[in-house]
Design a protein around this motif. Structure first.
Motif, PDB file in Angstrom:
ATOM      1  N   SER A 183      46.982  44.100  47.928  1.00  0.00           N
ATOM      2  CA  SER A 183      47.109  43.449  46.628  1.00  0.00           C
ATOM      3  C   SER A 183      46.216  42.221  46.536  1.00  0.00           C
ATOM      4  CB  SER A 183      48.574  43.056  46.380  1.00  0.00           C
ATOM      5  OG  SER A 183      49.016  42.133  47.365  1.00  0.00           O
ATOM      6  N   ALA A 184      45.309  42.047  47.505  1.00  0.00           N
ATOM      7  CA  ALA A 184      44.427  40.882  47.518  1.00  0.00           C
ATOM      8  C   ALA A 184      43.569  40.841  46.257  1.00  0.00           C
ATOM      9  CB  ALA A 184      43.538  40.908  48.750  1.00  0.00           C
ATOM     10  N   THR A 185      43.400  39.646  45.718  1.00  0.00           N
ATOM     11  CA  THR A 185      42.575  39.471  44.524  1.00  0.00           C
ATOM     12  C   THR A 185      41.151  39.053  44.858  1.00  0.00           C
ATOM     13  OG1 THR A 185      43.382  37.193  44.309  1.00  0.00           O
ATOM     14  CG2 THR A 185      44.560  38.907  43.085  1.00  0.00           C
ATOM     15  N   SER A 186      40.869  38.830  46.146  1.00  0.00           N
ATOM     16  CA  SER A 186      39.513  38.484  46.575  1.00  0.00           C
ATOM     17  C   SER A 186      39.380  38.810  48.055  1.00  0.00           C
ATOM     18  CB  SER A 186      39.214  37.006  46.323  1.00  0.00           C
ATOM     19  OG  SER A 186      40.091  36.183  47.086  1.00  0.00           O
ATOM     20  N   GLY A 187      38.183  38.616  48.595  1.00  0.00           N
ATOM     21  CA  GLY A 187      37.961  38.879  50.018  1.00  0.00           C
ATOM     22  C   GLY A 187      37.121  40.112  50.244  1.00  0.00           C
ATOM     23  N   ASN A 188      37.231  40.688  51.445  1.00  0.00           N
ATOM     24  CA  ASN A 188      36.410  41.827  51.851  1.00  0.00           C
ATOM     25  C   ASN A 188      37.291  42.949  52.375  1.00  0.00           C
ATOM     26  OD1 ASN A 188      34.045  40.169  51.484  1.00  0.00           O
ATOM     27  ND2 ASN A 188      34.507  39.248  53.469  1.00  0.00           N
ATOM     28  N   TYR A 189      36.925  44.182  52.057  1.00  0.00           N
ATOM     29  CA  TYR A 189      37.639  45.348  52.572  1.00  0.00           C
ATOM     30  C   TYR A 189      36.598  46.282  53.179  1.00  0.00           C
ATOM     31  CZ  TYR A 189      41.461  48.690  52.958  1.00  0.00           C
ATOM     32  OH  TYR A 189      42.440  49.525  53.449  1.00  0.00           O
ATOM     33  N   TYR A 190      36.481  46.258  54.529  1.00  0.00           N
ATOM     34  CA  TYR A 190      35.475  47.016  55.247  1.00  0.00           C
ATOM     35  C   TYR A 190      36.161  47.967  56.234  1.00  0.00           C
ATOM     36  CZ  TYR A 190      32.490  42.997  53.888  1.00  0.00           C
ATOM     37  OH  TYR A 190      31.823  42.001  53.212  1.00  0.00           O
ATOM     38  N   PRO A 191      36.350  49.228  55.918  1.00  0.00           N
ATOM     39  CA  PRO A 191      36.961  50.160  56.874  1.00  0.00           C
ATOM     40  C   PRO A 191      36.211  50.256  58.200  1.00  0.00           C
ATOM     41  CG  PRO A 191      37.048  51.063  54.669  1.00  0.00           C
ATOM     42  CD  PRO A 191      36.207  49.824  54.583  1.00  0.00           C
ATOM     43  N   ILE A 192      34.869  50.351  58.176  1.00  0.00           N
ATOM     44  CA  ILE A 192      34.072  50.368  59.400  1.00  0.00           C
ATOM     45  C   ILE A 192      33.013  49.282  59.283  1.00  0.00           C
ATOM     46  CG2 ILE A 192      32.461  51.701  60.824  1.00  0.00           C
ATOM     47  CD1 ILE A 192      33.975  54.218  59.997  1.00  0.00           C
ATOM     48  N   PHE A 199      43.860  49.585  45.773  1.00  0.00           N
ATOM     49  CA  PHE A 199      43.798  48.161  45.453  1.00  0.00           C
ATOM     50  C   PHE A 199      44.774  47.924  44.304  1.00  0.00           C
ATOM     51  CE2 PHE A 199      39.398  49.205  46.950  1.00  0.00           C
ATOM     52  CZ  PHE A 199      39.534  48.591  48.188  1.00  0.00           C
ATOM     53  N   THR A 200      45.891  47.274  44.607  1.00  0.00           N
ATOM     54  CA  THR A 200      47.014  47.225  43.669  1.00  0.00           C
ATOM     55  C   THR A 200      47.003  46.019  42.745  1.00  0.00           C
ATOM     56  OG1 THR A 200      48.424  46.097  45.289  1.00  0.00           O
ATOM     57  CG2 THR A 200      48.471  48.518  45.281  1.00  0.00           C
ATOM     58  N   ALA A 201      46.087  45.082  42.934  1.00  0.00           N
ATOM     59  CA  ALA A 201      46.064  43.881  42.105  1.00  0.00           C
ATOM     60  C   ALA A 201      45.735  44.226  40.651  1.00  0.00           C
ATOM     61  CB  ALA A 201      45.047  42.885  42.640  1.00  0.00           C
ATOM     62  N   THR A 202      46.271  43.434  39.741  1.00  0.00           N
ATOM     63  CA  THR A 202      45.955  43.615  38.322  1.00  0.00           C
ATOM     64  C   THR A 202      44.469  43.396  38.075  1.00  0.00           C
ATOM     65  OG1 THR A 202      48.175  42.875  37.720  1.00  0.00           O
ATOM     66  CG2 THR A 202      46.492  42.825  35.998  1.00  0.00           C
ATOM     67  N   ALA A 203      43.893  42.442  38.795  1.00  0.00           N
ATOM     68  CA  ALA A 203      42.453  42.188  38.748  1.00  0.00           C
ATOM     69  C   ALA A 203      42.010  41.698  40.114  1.00  0.00           C
ATOM     70  CB  ALA A 203      42.113  41.157  37.674  1.00  0.00           C
ATOM     71  N   TYR A 223      41.872  52.102  42.350  1.00  0.00           N
ATOM     72  CA  TYR A 223      42.148  50.782  41.779  1.00  0.00           C
ATOM     73  C   TYR A 223      43.264  50.893  40.751  1.00  0.00           C
ATOM     74  CZ  TYR A 223      37.676  49.098  43.689  1.00  0.00           C
ATOM     75  OH  TYR A 223      36.642  48.743  44.513  1.00  0.00           O
ATOM     76  N   SER A 224      44.236  49.979  40.845  1.00  0.00           N
ATOM     77  CA  SER A 224      45.317  49.953  39.865  1.00  0.00           C
ATOM     78  C   SER A 224      44.964  49.100  38.647  1.00  0.00           C
ATOM     79  CB  SER A 224      46.601  49.414  40.496  1.00  0.00           C
ATOM     80  OG  SER A 224      47.023  50.234  41.552  1.00  0.00           O
ATOM     81  N   GLY A 225      44.017  48.173  38.805  1.00  0.00           N
ATOM     82  CA  GLY A 225      43.652  47.275  37.712  1.00  0.00           C
ATOM     83  C   GLY A 225      42.147  47.163  37.581  1.00  0.00           C
TER      84      GLY A 225
END
Length: 394
Positions: free
Chosen positions: A118-127, A149-153, A184-186
């Motif tokens: 639910s993070a609204t910022s940052g990095n998402y790197y699987p590998i 990615f569950t955040a509204t934005a 993405y949810s939002g």
């Protein structure tokens, strides 16, 4: 020489909250071991973070530096059920080679599924690799994605496979990976890339082949890449990559690239062949490039046999193939660009070279470019160069 083995473990934790979990949470951490061989395989990992700033990592390796014909192999692991319940910053690295430089690094046949943040910022790197591996770097056969990615934005950056550096002696292979189930949810305003090879130093060679992008969609309003390969590596082969089912960019703005390179190799050849970037839709003021290759006047481009079709553009320009510069002898041949619609300007093939260079544009098919706007429409366009061979195109 160490020989480490971390295999067949099932690792999970609680919600990751509390004062003791505010920084980095790791399921498997292979610490410094000079010139070590290490095998990390067949582990099932579920890491949960609750702190608003925690970095959560499935597998982190820092072993194996001081290359001595050694191998770090991270394979056949399952990263599943990892969650970040924070509503702010929450970086996630699924498999992270943190600066280690073994002779061989193999991150192969791993699977990501049923993860969320639910993070609204940052990095998402699987590998994620930050090690200048001096021999062979393989990232192949992985199933990457499996995240909501569950955040509204969110402005979170997604890079499925990310290499940030390389050695000039390295042979890089990114092959036969499947990218799927990124949801993405939002709304989103962060960069989106399935493959992001952006080494700050050139490798010896790079092969990106046989990767599949399956039924993906992003609402981001900024840059989107299926393959980002912008380096100074002299020998590149990008072949047989394909969109399966469809890809959609529903957020208006930014630019979509099937393949992107804006590096500065001083010599060598980039071959872009047999890729299928089709069944893609973008929205609003999103510029579209099926292939974008910006080289130098001493680097040869060979773009052949690619299919770019069934493209639904927005209100901005659509380019099937855009190739700029390139050494004498560069070519664009046997490509099919067809069934492209939208309301912006359209160019099937655009090529620009230095005035002294020669370029062949042959046996391509450009058809069914349709725009509802009062705009420029070009089948094949050239700029700068004076020595073009343009023949047998349809």
């Amino acid at each position: 020489q160490y020989n480490l083995n971390v295999s067949y473990n099932t690792i999970t934790n609680k919600n990751g909250g509390g004062s003791n979990h505010a920084q980095t949470i790791r399921a498997i951490y292979v610490n410094t071991a000079t010139s070590a061989n290490a095998t990390v395989r067949f582990n099932t990992i579920s890491v949960k973070a609750g702190s608003s700033t925690a970095t959560y990592i499935g597998i982190e390796n820092v072993s194996g530096s001081t290359a001595a014909s050694n191998t770090i192999r991270i394979s056949n692991n399952t990263i599943t059920g990892c969650t970040q319940s924070s509503a702010t910053l929450g970086p996630f690295f699924g498999i992270f080679n943190n600066g280690a430089t073994p002779t061989t690094l193999a991150i192969d046949s791993n699977t990501f599924s049923s993860n969320s943040t639910s993070a609204t910022s940052g990095n998402y790197y699987p590998i994620y690799n930050t090690g200048a591996v001096p021999g062979t770097l393989s990232e192949s056969g992985n199933t990457v994605g499996g995240v909501t990615f569950t955040a509204t934005a969110t402005s979170l950056i997604f890079r499925g496979i990310f290499n940030s550096t390389a050695s000039s002696a390295a042979t890089i292979t990114i092959a036969n990976n499947t990218f799927q189930d990124v949801v993405y949810s939002g709304s989103a305003s962060g960069e989106y890339a399935c493959i992001y090879n952006a080494a700050t130093a050139q490798a010896l060679s790079c092969t990106i082949s046989g990767n599949t992008f399956t039924a993906l969609s992003t609402p981001t309003t900024v840059a989107t890449y299926l393959i980002h390969n912008s380096t100074a590596t002299p020998t590149n082969t990008v072949s047989g990559n394909a969109v399966a089912t469809s890809f959609s960019k529903t957020g208006a703005g930014g630019t979509f690239y099937g393949y992107y390179s804006n590096g500065s190799p001083a010599s060598g050849t980039t071959t872009i062949a047999g890729n299928t970037f089709s069944n893609i839709s973008v929205s609003g003021a999103t510029t579209f490039y099926g292939v974008y290759a910006n080289a130098t006047s001493t680097h040869t481009l060979a773009v052949s046999g690619n299919g770019i079709s069934n493209i639904s553009g927005g209100s901005s320009a659509v380019y099937g193939i855009y190739a700029n510069s390139g050494a004498s002898g560069s070519s664009i041949s046997g490509n099919t660009i067809s069934a492209i619609s939208g309301s912006g300007s359209m160019v099937g093939i655009s090529m620009g070279v230095t005035p002294s260079a020669s370029m062949a544009i042959t046996a391509n098919t450009v058809s069914q470019l349709t725009s509802t706007g009062a705009v420029t429409m070009i089948g094949i366009g050239t700029t700068f160069g004076t020595a073009f061979q343009i023949s047998r195109n349809t």
